[in-house]
Design a protein around this motif. Structure first.
Motif, PDB file in Angstrom:
ATOM      1  N   ALA A 369       0.812  -1.220   0.000  1.00 17.23           N
ATOM      2  CA  ALA A 369       0.000   0.000   0.000  1.00 17.23           C
ATOM      3  C   ALA A 369       0.843   1.267   0.000  1.00 17.23           C
ATOM      4  CB  ALA A 369      -0.934   0.000   1.208  1.00 17.23           C
ATOM      5  N   ALA A 370       2.123   1.158   0.336  1.00 17.50           N
ATOM      6  CA  ALA A 370       3.004   2.325   0.330  1.00 17.50           C
ATOM      7  C   ALA A 370       4.039   2.271  -0.780  1.00 17.50           C
ATOM      8  CB  ALA A 370       3.710   2.450   1.679  1.00 17.50           C
ATOM      9  N   THR A 371       3.966   1.251  -1.634  1.00  9.43           N
ATOM     10  CA  THR A 371       4.985   1.088  -2.678  1.00  9.43           C
ATOM     11  C   THR A 371       4.373   0.752  -4.036  1.00  9.43           C
ATOM     12  OG1 THR A 371       5.317  -1.233  -2.003  1.00  9.43           O
ATOM     13  CG2 THR A 371       6.772   0.412  -1.013  1.00  9.43           C
ATOM     14  N   LEU A 372       3.996  -0.494  -4.241  1.00  4.83           N
ATOM     15  CA  LEU A 372       3.555  -0.929  -5.562  1.00  4.83           C
ATOM     16  C   LEU A 372       2.214  -0.325  -5.953  1.00  4.83           C
ATOM     17  CD1 LEU A 372       4.352  -2.720  -7.966  1.00  4.83           C
ATOM     18  CD2 LEU A 372       3.035  -4.567  -6.911  1.00  4.83           C
ATOM     19  N   ARG A 382       5.701  -0.151 -14.236  1.00 10.55           N
ATOM     20  CA  ARG A 382       6.224  -0.651 -15.505  1.00 10.55           C
ATOM     21  C   ARG A 382       7.262   0.345 -16.026  1.00 10.55           C
ATOM     22  NH1 ARG A 382       0.671  -0.454 -15.950  1.00 10.55           N
ATOM     23  NH2 ARG A 382       0.793   1.258 -17.436  1.00 10.55           N
ATOM     24  N   PRO A 383       8.098  -0.049 -16.973  1.00 16.86           N
ATOM     25  CA  PRO A 383       8.994   0.945 -17.586  1.00 16.86           C
ATOM     26  C   PRO A 383       8.165   2.103 -18.129  1.00 16.86           C
ATOM     27  CG  PRO A 383       9.628  -1.268 -18.243  1.00 16.86           C
ATOM     28  CD  PRO A 383       8.325  -1.411 -17.511  1.00 16.86           C
ATOM     29  N   ASN A 384       8.639   3.328 -17.898  1.00 20.66           N
ATOM     30  CA  ASN A 384       7.852   4.503 -18.254  1.00 20.66           C
ATOM     31  C   ASN A 384       8.785   5.672 -18.503  1.00 20.66           C
ATOM     32  OD1 ASN A 384       7.932   6.321 -15.599  1.00 20.66           O
ATOM     33  ND2 ASN A 384       7.812   4.166 -14.987  1.00 20.66           N
ATOM     34  N   PRO A 385       8.314   6.712 -19.203  1.00 18.98           N
ATOM     35  CA  PRO A 385       9.204   7.825 -19.552  1.00 18.98           C
ATOM     36  C   PRO A 385       9.564   8.728 -18.394  1.00 18.98           C
ATOM     37  CG  PRO A 385       6.979   8.223 -20.362  1.00 18.98           C
ATOM     38  CD  PRO A 385       7.004   6.809 -19.876  1.00 18.98           C
ATOM     39  N   VAL A 386       8.854   8.646 -17.274  1.00 16.46           N
ATOM     40  CA  VAL A 386       9.136   9.532 -16.145  1.00 16.46           C
ATOM     41  C   VAL A 386      10.274   8.993 -15.291  1.00 16.46           C
ATOM     42  CG1 VAL A 386       8.193  10.597 -14.052  1.00 16.46           C
ATOM     43  CG2 VAL A 386       6.781  10.422 -16.113  1.00 16.46           C
ATOM     44  N   VAL A 389      12.805   3.264 -15.203  1.00 17.47           N
ATOM     45  CA  VAL A 389      12.646   1.887 -14.730  1.00 17.47           C
ATOM     46  C   VAL A 389      11.429   1.830 -13.806  1.00 17.47           C
ATOM     47  CG1 VAL A 389      15.072   1.308 -14.941  1.00 17.47           C
ATOM     48  CG2 VAL A 389      14.242   2.309 -12.815  1.00 17.47           C
ATOM     49  N   PRO A 390      10.828   0.652 -13.641  1.00 18.45           N
ATOM     50  CA  PRO A 390       9.640   0.555 -12.787  1.00 18.45           C
ATOM     51  C   PRO A 390       9.968   0.734 -11.309  1.00 18.45           C
ATOM     52  CG  PRO A 390      10.273  -1.611 -13.621  1.00 18.45           C
ATOM     53  CD  PRO A 390      11.130  -0.619 -14.327  1.00 18.45           C
ATOM     54  N   LEU A 391       8.929   1.077 -10.536  1.00 21.30           N
ATOM     55  CA  LEU A 391       9.041   1.288  -9.103  1.00 21.30           C
ATOM     56  C   LEU A 391       8.160   0.290  -8.355  1.00 21.30           C
ATOM     57  CD1 LEU A 391       8.501   5.183  -8.952  1.00 21.30           C
ATOM     58  CD2 LEU A 391      10.662   3.971  -9.271  1.00 21.30           C
ATOM     59  N   TYR A 398      14.041  -3.212 -11.453  1.00 21.31           N
ATOM     60  CA  TYR A 398      13.331  -2.142 -10.752  1.00 21.31           C
ATOM     61  C   TYR A 398      14.321  -1.113 -10.208  1.00 21.31           C
ATOM     62  CZ  TYR A 398       8.748  -4.328 -10.979  1.00 21.31           C
ATOM     63  OH  TYR A 398       7.555  -4.842 -11.429  1.00 21.31           O
ATOM     64  N   ALA A 399      13.822   0.093  -9.954  1.00 22.30           N
ATOM     65  CA  ALA A 399      14.665   1.149  -9.402  1.00 22.30           C
ATOM     66  C   ALA A 399      15.244   0.718  -8.060  1.00 22.30           C
ATOM     67  CB  ALA A 399      13.857   2.428  -9.230  1.00 22.30           C
ATOM     68  N   ALA A 400      16.470   1.131  -7.801  1.00 22.69           N
ATOM     69  CA  ALA A 400      17.117   0.830  -6.523  1.00 22.69           C
ATOM     70  C   ALA A 400      16.651   1.825  -5.471  1.00 22.69           C
ATOM     71  CB  ALA A 400      18.628   0.848  -6.673  1.00 22.69           C
ATOM     72  N   ASP A 401      15.338   1.795  -5.204  1.00 22.33           N
ATOM     73  CA  ASP A 401      14.719   2.544  -4.114  1.00 22.33           C
ATOM     74  C   ASP A 401      14.557   1.555  -2.968  1.00 22.33           C
ATOM     75  OD1 ASP A 401      14.565   4.440  -6.084  1.00 22.33           O
ATOM     76  OD2 ASP A 401      12.394   4.732  -5.941  1.00 22.33           O
ATOM     77  N   ILE A 402      15.363   1.683  -1.937  1.00 26.17           N
ATOM     78  CA  ILE A 402      15.533   0.613  -0.963  1.00 26.17           C
ATOM     79  C   ILE A 402      15.563   1.189   0.443  1.00 26.17           C
ATOM     80  CG2 ILE A 402      17.100  -1.225  -0.195  1.00 26.17           C
ATOM     81  CD1 ILE A 402      18.209  -1.133  -3.160  1.00 26.17           C
ATOM     82  N   LEU A 403      14.900   0.502   1.369  1.00 28.88           N
ATOM     83  CA  LEU A 403      14.924   0.876   2.775  1.00 28.88           C
ATOM     84  C   LEU A 403      15.387  -0.302   3.619  1.00 28.88           C
ATOM     85  CD1 LEU A 403      11.402   2.579   3.101  1.00 28.88           C
ATOM     86  CD2 LEU A 403      13.545   3.603   2.299  1.00 28.88           C
ATOM     87  N   LEU A 404      16.205  -0.025   4.619  1.00 26.90           N
ATOM     88  CA  LEU A 404      16.504  -0.976   5.681  1.00 26.90           C
ATOM     89  C   LEU A 404      15.802  -0.491   6.945  1.00 26.90           C
ATOM     90  CD1 LEU A 404      20.260  -1.946   5.224  1.00 26.90           C
ATOM     91  CD2 LEU A 404      18.292  -3.499   5.238  1.00 26.90           C
TER      92      LEU A 404
END
Length: 423
Positions: A369-372, A382-386, A389-391, A398-404
């Motif tokens: 609910a806070a990501t996909l 999905r891959p997109n012009p903004v 890479v997908p999020l 996928y984008a290296a948007d990562i939390l520990l």
């Protein structure tokens, strides 16, 4: 006005976050983590990030070492490999409805955007759609141009959300009634021209004279219209979704509620699989029994949002929402003029903590609910012009948007956005 924290410390944090986002992505790996994303939970998980995207993932040390060798990396290089020591690894949070933090609103100019974004970024919100409040049309257009300019240098800014000026007077909430307008075609054209493609969503009351035609006009331009701040009933809401609206703005708030003979707009959103439903999980905008009920209404289609304003991350006191005075008491923001709720002081980090630790929502569903789900609202899964890479997932490509995150408290401890270390 009270300060959120020591001004020098905050300035250093803003500079660190801004500088990292304007720099080049690093190369790194994380091992020995407990992965939690919309696809489920995996222990002994590892990932490798190259060039701002996730290159490879898997489970187990032997597979990690073999993959490192294929990629020309030394699996024992402590400068590149981070041992998570069993902590929770999730995708970065995506907030598609937020107005600011750390005393600043996203309407307040470039430096204000840097500061307000830092206030969310260090708590795990790696991507954000910047919500702009109802203002005179010229001011809104100027603010859109600022957001568009910021997107050129900051991958964390996904675009703008216009919450107004096309709202119902009877459901205006904390929006300035003097600035509310009917969305005539010329006004829609004016906003689209100023935005130069940066508007992601716009909240519209579909019952306004030009409401449905404006929804079609925005949708045709690639914007996702949202039904909200509306006095619409079930039938009008249905027409809005069929005309191209794809989001319900903060379900339960600023709209007709559920009634057995007057169903209102909520069932229209719940029954339509095309619609992403926003929900403010702070226990104040929506009480916990309704939060749990609302979360279960539309599986995999509820997006946690903050609707946060400038007081987020700050002490109680006096603040502004656009031109309107706001008083924050016990963390709850209300207009001074009439006591109306004026956004929140919520962070997505706290929304996740509440979901998992207080509401008993399964961790994978809460993280979804806070990501996909918010990513899906705009096709960013999905891959997109903004974003390129997908999020929204911890998966190759996928984008290296990562939390520990701490596994006991769900407090965010380390943050990467597009492969850049923010915290």
């Amino acid at each position: 006005m009270q300060m959120c924290e020591d001004s020098q410390s905050r300035a250093q944090t803003v500079a660190q976050v801004t500088g990292a986002l304007e720099g080049r992505p690093g190369r790194f790996a994380i091992t020995n983590a407990r992965k939690v994303d919309a696809q489920g939970i995996e222990d002994d998980f590892w990932l490798i990030s190259l060039g701002g995207r996730i290159e490879a993932t898997g489970c187990g040390l032997a597979e990690f070492e073999a993959t490192c060798r294929k990629l020309g990396m030394d699996p024992a290089d402590g400068s590149l490999v981070r041992d998570a020591q069993g902590r929770v690894l999730t995708p970065g949070y995506i907030d598609i409805h937020s107005h600011g933090s750390w005393e600043y609103s996203f309407d307040d100019g470039p430096q204000a955007i840097d500061t307000a974004r830092a206030g969310h970024a260090v708590h795990g919100t790696t991507r954000q759609v910047l919500s702009l409040i109802t203002n005179p049309m010229n001011d809104i257009c100027d603010n859109l141009r600022t957001v568009r300019s910021k997107m050129d240098t900051r991958p964390d800014i996904l675009g703008a959300h216009l919450e107004g000026p096309f709202l119902a007077l009877t459901r205006k909430g904390a929006h300035d009634p003097q600035c509310l307008r009917d969305p005539e075609p010329a006004l829609v054209d004016q906003l689209l021209e100023a935005a130069d493609g940066c508007i992601r969503q716009i909240t519209i009351a579909p019952e306004l004279p030009h409401g449905l035609s404006a929804i079609r006009q925005f949708a045709d331009a690639g914007v996702v219209p949202a039904v909200g701040h509306s006095d619409a009933g079930y039938e009008i809401a249905q027409k809005a979704f069929n005309a191209g609206a794809g989001i319900m703005t903060h379900m339960f708030n600023a709209m007709n509620g559920l009634h057995h003979r007057k169903p209102g707009p909520i069932p229209a959103a719940v029954e339509d699989p095309r619609v992403v439903i926003e929900l403010i999980n702070d226990g104040f905008h929506v009480q916990d029994p309704m939060l749990k009920l609302g979360f279960d209404f539309a599986p995999h289609r509820v997006a946690f949002i903050t609707d946060s304003m400038a007081a987020t991350g700050c002490p109680d006191g006096a603040y502004k929402l656009g031109a309107l005075d706001v008083d924050v008491e016990d963390g709850h923001a209300r207009l001074v003029s009439n006591g109306a709720i004026a956004g929140s002081t919520l962070l997505l980090e706290v929304a996740i903590q509440r979901a998992v630790l207080e509401l008993g929502i399964a961790p994978a569903l809460a993280i979804e609910a806070a990501t996909l789900t918010p990513a899906k609202a705009f096709g960013f899964d999905r891959p997109n012009p903004v974003t390129g890479v997908p999020l929204g997932l911890l998966a190759p490509g996928y984008a290296a948007d990562i939390l520990l995150t701490d596994p006991a408290s769900w407090a965010v401890q380390d943050v990467w956005c597009a492969g850049r270390k923010l915290r």
